[in-house]
Design a protein around this motif. Structure first.
Motif, PDB file in Angstrom:
ATOM      1  N   TRP A  75      61.078 113.352  38.920  1.00  0.00           N
ATOM      2  CA  TRP A  75      59.667 113.795  38.810  1.00  0.00           C
ATOM      3  C   TRP A  75      58.572 112.868  38.148  1.00  0.00           C
ATOM      4  O   TRP A  75      57.646 112.821  38.658  1.00  0.00           O
ATOM      5  CB  TRP A  75      59.778 115.200  37.902  1.00  0.00           C
ATOM      6  N   SER A  76      59.156 111.958  37.225  1.00  0.00           N
ATOM      7  CA  SER A  76      58.264 111.063  36.951  1.00  0.00           C
ATOM      8  C   SER A  76      57.902 109.964  37.903  1.00  0.00           C
ATOM      9  O   SER A  76      56.799 109.498  38.332  1.00  0.00           O
ATOM     10  CB  SER A  76      58.702 110.234  35.606  1.00  0.00           C
ATOM     11  N   GLN A  77      58.891 109.693  38.613  1.00  0.00           N
ATOM     12  CA  GLN A  77      58.718 108.743  39.916  1.00  0.00           C
ATOM     13  C   GLN A  77      57.585 109.401  41.017  1.00  0.00           C
ATOM     14  O   GLN A  77      56.737 108.804  41.466  1.00  0.00           O
ATOM     15  CB  GLN A  77      59.910 108.334  40.667  1.00  0.00           C
ATOM     16  N   GLN A  91      50.195 108.712  41.620  1.00  0.00           N
ATOM     17  CA  GLN A  91      49.095 108.027  40.674  1.00  0.00           C
ATOM     18  C   GLN A  91      48.756 109.207  39.512  1.00  0.00           C
ATOM     19  O   GLN A  91      47.689 109.226  39.041  1.00  0.00           O
ATOM     20  CB  GLN A  91      48.044 107.359  41.297  1.00  0.00           C
ATOM     21  N   LYS A  92      49.660 110.194  39.123  1.00  0.00           N
ATOM     22  CA  LYS A  92      49.461 111.061  37.986  1.00  0.00           C
ATOM     23  C   LYS A  92      50.046 110.507  37.002  1.00  0.00           C
ATOM     24  O   LYS A  92      51.415 111.016  36.536  1.00  0.00           O
ATOM     25  CB  LYS A  92      49.925 112.481  38.437  1.00  0.00           C
ATOM     26  N   PHE A  93      49.570 109.492  36.228  1.00  0.00           N
ATOM     27  CA  PHE A  93      50.250 108.740  35.140  1.00  0.00           C
ATOM     28  C   PHE A  93      50.635 109.577  34.070  1.00  0.00           C
ATOM     29  O   PHE A  93      51.506 109.297  33.305  1.00  0.00           O
ATOM     30  CB  PHE A  93      49.686 107.454  34.925  1.00  0.00           C
ATOM     31  N   LEU A 102      54.039 110.160  32.145  1.00  0.00           N
ATOM     32  CA  LEU A 102      54.489 110.006  30.800  1.00  0.00           C
ATOM     33  C   LEU A 102      54.926 111.135  29.972  1.00  0.00           C
ATOM     34  O   LEU A 102      55.703 110.940  29.071  1.00  0.00           O
ATOM     35  CB  LEU A 102      53.183 109.324  30.126  1.00  0.00           C
ATOM     36  N   ASP A 103      54.401 112.214  30.467  1.00  0.00           N
ATOM     37  CA  ASP A 103      54.884 113.491  29.678  1.00  0.00           C
ATOM     38  C   ASP A 103      56.401 113.569  30.089  1.00  0.00           C
ATOM     39  O   ASP A 103      57.181 113.721  29.026  1.00  0.00           O
ATOM     40  CB  ASP A 103      54.360 114.498  30.309  1.00  0.00           C
ATOM     41  N   PHE A 104      56.807 113.371  31.298  1.00  0.00           N
ATOM     42  CA  PHE A 104      58.058 113.685  31.594  1.00  0.00           C
ATOM     43  C   PHE A 104      59.158 112.490  30.712  1.00  0.00           C
ATOM     44  O   PHE A 104      60.183 112.671  30.426  1.00  0.00           O
ATOM     45  CB  PHE A 104      58.560 113.398  33.101  1.00  0.00           C
ATOM     46  N   LEU A 105      58.657 111.183  30.838  1.00  0.00           N
ATOM     47  CA  LEU A 105      59.299 110.005  30.573  1.00  0.00           C
ATOM     48  C   LEU A 105      59.198 110.214  28.859  1.00  0.00           C
ATOM     49  O   LEU A 105      60.360 109.469  28.304  1.00  0.00           O
ATOM     50  CB  LEU A 105      58.712 108.717  30.709  1.00  0.00           C
ATOM     51  N   ARG A 129      58.981 104.112  31.574  1.00  0.00           N
ATOM     52  CA  ARG A 129      57.855 104.361  30.647  1.00  0.00           C
ATOM     53  C   ARG A 129      56.949 103.236  30.620  1.00  0.00           C
ATOM     54  O   ARG A 129      55.905 103.246  30.447  1.00  0.00           O
ATOM     55  CB  ARG A 129      58.005 105.090  29.384  1.00  0.00           C
ATOM     56  N   ALA A 130      57.590 102.059  30.135  1.00  0.00           N
ATOM     57  CA  ALA A 130      56.765 100.698  30.136  1.00  0.00           C
ATOM     58  C   ALA A 130      56.223 100.548  31.383  1.00  0.00           C
ATOM     59  O   ALA A 130      55.100  99.797  31.350  1.00  0.00           O
ATOM     60  CB  ALA A 130      57.706  99.643  29.785  1.00  0.00           C
ATOM     61  N   THR A 131      56.610 100.670  32.394  1.00  0.00           N
ATOM     62  CA  THR A 131      56.129 100.576  33.687  1.00  0.00           C
ATOM     63  C   THR A 131      54.850 101.294  33.887  1.00  0.00           C
ATOM     64  O   THR A 131      53.674 101.034  34.324  1.00  0.00           O
ATOM     65  CB  THR A 131      56.908 100.935  35.042  1.00  0.00           C
ATOM     66  N   VAL A 132      54.845 102.662  33.341  1.00  0.00           N
ATOM     67  CA  VAL A 132      53.742 103.551  33.527  1.00  0.00           C
ATOM     68  C   VAL A 132      52.698 103.021  32.578  1.00  0.00           C
ATOM     69  O   VAL A 132      51.393 102.922  32.971  1.00  0.00           O
ATOM     70  CB  VAL A 132      53.991 105.176  33.221  1.00  0.00           C
ATOM     71  N   HIS A 133      52.946 102.623  31.356  1.00  0.00           N
ATOM     72  CA  HIS A 133      52.123 102.234  30.447  1.00  0.00           C
ATOM     73  C   HIS A 133      51.349 101.003  31.221  1.00  0.00           C
ATOM     74  O   HIS A 133      50.179 100.643  30.920  1.00  0.00           O
ATOM     75  CB  HIS A 133      52.673 101.856  29.193  1.00  0.00           C
ATOM     76  N   TYR A 134      52.256  99.927  31.754  1.00  0.00           N
ATOM     77  CA  TYR A 134      51.440  98.731  32.314  1.00  0.00           C
ATOM     78  C   TYR A 134      50.564  99.215  33.460  1.00  0.00           C
ATOM     79  O   TYR A 134      49.334  98.600  33.609  1.00  0.00           O
ATOM     80  CB  TYR A 134      52.785  97.976  33.025  1.00  0.00           C
ATOM     81  N   MET A 135      50.861  99.898  34.546  1.00  0.00           N
ATOM     82  CA  MET A 135      50.145 100.658  35.606  1.00  0.00           C
ATOM     83  C   MET A 135      48.826 101.166  34.623  1.00  0.00           C
ATOM     84  O   MET A 135      47.631 101.299  35.533  1.00  0.00           O
ATOM     85  CB  MET A 135      50.732 101.730  36.402  1.00  0.00           C
TER      86      MET A 135
END
Length: 193
Positions: free
Chosen positions: A79-81, A87-89, A93-96, A113-119
Protein backbone atom coordinates in the motif's frame (compact mmCIF):
# COMPACT_ATOMS: atom_id res chain seq x y z
CA UNK A 1 -0.91 -66.90 11.04
CA UNK A 2 -1.66 -66.14 14.69
CA UNK A 3 2.07 -66.14 15.43
CA UNK A 4 2.71 -63.59 12.66
CA UNK A 5 -0.15 -61.42 13.93
CA UNK A 6 1.17 -61.65 17.50
CA UNK A 7 4.66 -60.71 16.30
CA UNK A 8 3.41 -57.55 14.53
CA UNK A 9 1.13 -56.67 17.44
CA UNK A 10 4.09 -56.90 19.82
CA UNK A 11 6.18 -54.71 17.53
CA UNK A 12 3.41 -52.15 17.36
CA UNK A 13 2.69 -52.12 21.10
CA UNK A 14 6.25 -52.03 22.34
CA UNK A 15 7.75 -49.83 19.66
CA UNK A 16 10.26 -52.36 18.40
CA UNK A 17 11.02 -52.01 14.76
CA UNK A 18 12.30 -54.52 12.27
CA UNK A 19 16.00 -54.32 11.37
CA UNK A 20 15.28 -52.74 7.99
CA UNK A 21 13.69 -49.80 9.81
CA UNK A 22 16.87 -48.91 11.72
CA UNK A 23 17.89 -46.37 9.09
CA UNK A 24 16.12 -43.09 9.78
CA UNK A 25 14.19 -41.64 6.87
CA UNK A 26 16.14 -39.14 4.83
CA UNK A 27 15.48 -35.62 6.04
CA UNK A 28 14.70 -32.99 3.47
CA UNK A 29 17.44 -30.37 3.18
CA UNK A 30 16.93 -27.51 5.60
CA UNK A 31 16.46 -24.20 3.85
CA UNK A 32 19.16 -21.72 4.70
CA UNK A 33 18.18 -18.92 7.02
CA UNK A 34 17.48 -15.52 5.55
CA UNK A 35 20.75 -14.24 7.02
CA UNK A 36 22.73 -17.12 5.49
CA UNK A 37 21.10 -16.54 2.11
CA UNK A 38 21.93 -12.83 2.32
CA UNK A 39 25.52 -13.55 3.34
CA UNK A 40 25.94 -15.79 0.29
CA UNK A 41 24.27 -13.29 -2.04
CA UNK A 42 26.49 -10.46 -0.78
CA UNK A 43 29.59 -12.62 -1.27
CA UNK A 44 28.42 -13.40 -4.82
CA UNK A 45 27.66 -9.73 -5.47
CA UNK A 46 31.12 -8.65 -4.38
CA UNK A 47 32.83 -11.21 -6.65
CA UNK A 48 30.63 -10.77 -9.73
CA UNK A 49 32.27 -8.83 -12.57
CA UNK A 50 29.43 -9.01 -15.09
CA UNK A 51 27.12 -6.01 -14.66
CA UNK A 52 23.94 -7.86 -15.70
CA UNK A 53 24.68 -10.83 -13.46
CA UNK A 54 25.40 -8.44 -10.57
CA UNK A 55 22.05 -6.73 -11.19
CA UNK A 56 20.30 -10.10 -10.93
CA UNK A 57 22.08 -10.84 -7.64
CA UNK A 58 21.16 -7.38 -6.34
CA UNK A 59 17.55 -8.10 -7.32
CA UNK A 60 17.63 -11.29 -5.28
CA UNK A 61 19.00 -9.32 -2.32
CA UNK A 62 16.15 -6.83 -2.65
CA UNK A 63 13.77 -9.80 -2.76
CA UNK A 64 15.16 -11.04 0.56
CA UNK A 65 14.96 -7.54 2.05
CA UNK A 66 11.32 -7.15 1.03
CA UNK A 67 10.30 -10.31 2.92
CA UNK A 68 9.14 -9.09 6.30
CA UNK A 69 7.83 -12.43 7.53
CA UNK A 70 4.42 -10.85 8.18
CA UNK A 71 1.51 -10.78 5.75
CA UNK A 72 0.19 -7.58 7.40
CA UNK A 73 3.52 -5.79 7.07
CA UNK A 74 3.90 -6.96 3.46
CA UNK A 75 0.43 -5.60 2.68
CA UNK A 76 1.22 -2.23 4.27
CA UNK A 77 4.45 -2.11 2.27
CA UNK A 78 2.47 -2.73 -0.93
CA UNK A 79 0.00 0.00 0.00
CA UNK A 80 2.84 2.39 0.78
CA UNK A 81 4.42 1.67 -2.62
CA UNK A 82 1.07 2.35 -4.36
CA UNK A 83 0.76 5.63 -2.47
CA UNK A 84 4.33 6.57 -3.44
CA UNK A 85 3.62 5.74 -7.08
CA UNK A 86 0.54 8.00 -6.88
CA UNK A 87 2.69 10.68 -5.16
CA UNK A 88 0.50 10.52 -2.05
CA UNK A 89 3.47 10.78 0.27
CA UNK A 90 1.49 11.52 3.44
CA UNK A 91 -0.52 8.33 2.90
CA UNK A 92 2.66 6.37 2.29
CA UNK A 93 4.14 7.75 5.51
CA UNK A 94 1.05 6.71 7.47
CA UNK A 95 1.52 3.11 6.36
CA UNK A 96 5.28 3.17 6.90
CA UNK A 97 4.96 4.68 10.36
CA UNK A 98 2.85 1.64 11.25
CA UNK A 99 5.37 -0.72 9.66
CA UNK A 100 8.28 0.57 11.74
CA UNK A 101 6.17 0.60 14.91
CA UNK A 102 4.89 -2.94 14.41
CA UNK A 103 8.17 -4.41 13.18
CA UNK A 104 11.06 -2.15 14.25
CA UNK A 105 13.74 -4.70 13.24
CA UNK A 106 12.54 -4.77 9.62
CA UNK A 107 15.22 -2.73 7.85
CA UNK A 108 13.28 -2.32 4.62
CA UNK A 109 10.44 -0.55 6.44
CA UNK A 110 12.91 2.07 7.65
CA UNK A 111 14.54 2.30 4.22
CA UNK A 112 11.20 2.79 2.46
CA UNK A 113 10.25 5.50 4.93
CA UNK A 114 13.63 7.17 4.35
CA UNK A 115 12.86 7.15 0.64
CA UNK A 116 9.50 8.87 1.17
CA UNK A 117 11.12 11.51 3.37
CA UNK A 118 13.77 12.05 0.69
CA UNK A 119 11.08 12.47 -1.99
CA UNK A 120 9.42 15.07 0.27
CA UNK A 121 12.82 16.81 0.71
CA UNK A 122 12.76 16.05 4.45
CA UNK A 123 16.47 15.25 4.42
CA UNK A 124 16.94 15.23 8.19
CA UNK A 125 14.16 12.69 8.71
CA UNK A 126 15.39 10.67 5.76
CA UNK A 127 18.91 10.53 7.22
CA UNK A 128 17.53 9.41 10.59
CA UNK A 129 15.69 6.52 8.91
CA UNK A 130 18.77 5.69 6.80
CA UNK A 131 20.78 5.50 10.02
CA UNK A 132 18.25 3.07 11.48
CA UNK A 133 18.30 1.01 8.27
CA UNK A 134 22.09 0.77 8.34
CA UNK A 135 22.11 -0.22 12.01
CA UNK A 136 19.86 -3.16 11.10
CA UNK A 137 21.57 -3.98 7.76
CA UNK A 138 24.98 -2.29 7.34
CA UNK A 139 25.27 -3.70 3.79
CA UNK A 140 22.10 -1.93 2.59
CA UNK A 141 23.46 -0.42 -0.59
CA UNK A 142 20.08 1.24 -1.26
CA UNK A 143 20.23 3.17 2.01
CA UNK A 144 23.87 4.08 1.41
CA UNK A 145 22.92 5.35 -2.07
CA UNK A 146 20.19 7.47 -0.51
CA UNK A 147 22.68 8.87 1.99
CA UNK A 148 25.07 9.72 -0.84
CA UNK A 149 22.31 11.50 -2.74
CA UNK A 150 21.37 13.57 0.31
CA UNK A 151 25.01 14.49 0.93
CA UNK A 152 25.39 15.59 -2.70
CA UNK A 153 22.10 17.53 -2.67
CA UNK A 154 23.17 19.42 0.45
CA UNK A 155 26.62 20.28 -0.92
CA UNK A 156 28.63 17.75 1.10
CA UNK A 157 30.56 16.31 -1.82
CA UNK A 158 33.28 14.58 0.21
CA UNK A 159 30.67 12.79 2.35
CA UNK A 160 28.74 11.87 -0.78
CA UNK A 161 31.91 10.42 -2.33
CA UNK A 162 32.61 8.38 0.80
CA UNK A 163 29.05 7.00 0.84
CA UNK A 164 29.29 6.02 -2.85
CA UNK A 165 32.63 4.33 -2.14
CA UNK A 166 30.94 2.29 0.60
CA UNK A 167 28.29 1.28 -1.93
CA UNK A 168 31.01 0.08 -4.31
CA UNK A 169 32.71 -1.90 -1.55
CA UNK A 170 29.46 -3.88 -1.25
CA UNK A 171 28.24 -3.77 -4.87
CA UNK A 172 31.30 -3.11 -7.12
CA UNK A 173 29.39 -3.34 -10.40
CA UNK A 174 26.69 -0.74 -9.57
CA UNK A 175 27.00 1.54 -12.57
CA UNK A 176 25.39 4.61 -10.98
CA UNK A 177 27.77 4.39 -8.00
CA UNK A 178 30.77 4.05 -10.34
CA UNK A 179 29.63 7.12 -12.28
CA UNK A 180 29.07 9.15 -9.12
CA UNK A 181 32.48 8.23 -7.69
CA UNK A 182 34.16 9.31 -10.94
CA UNK A 183 32.21 12.57 -11.14
CA UNK A 184 32.65 13.52 -7.49
CA UNK A 185 36.35 12.59 -7.55
CA UNK A 186 36.91 14.91 -10.53
CA UNK A 187 34.91 17.73 -8.92
CA UNK A 188 36.76 17.44 -5.62
CA UNK A 189 40.14 17.25 -7.40
CA UNK A 190 39.22 20.38 -9.36
CA UNK A 191 38.25 22.23 -6.19
CA UNK A 192 41.59 21.36 -4.64
CA UNK A 193 43.52 23.20 -7.37
Amino acid sequence: MRILFAFFATLFLFGAAPAWADDPPAKPPVAATKEARLDQLFADLKRERNERAAERIAGRIWGEWFQSGSASIDLMMQWSQKAMDDQKFDVALDFLDQVVILQPKYAEGWNRRATVHYMMKNFGKSMSDIDQTLQLEPRHFGALSGLAQIMAATGHKQSALEAWQKVLAIYPMMRSAQDQVATLSEELAGEGI
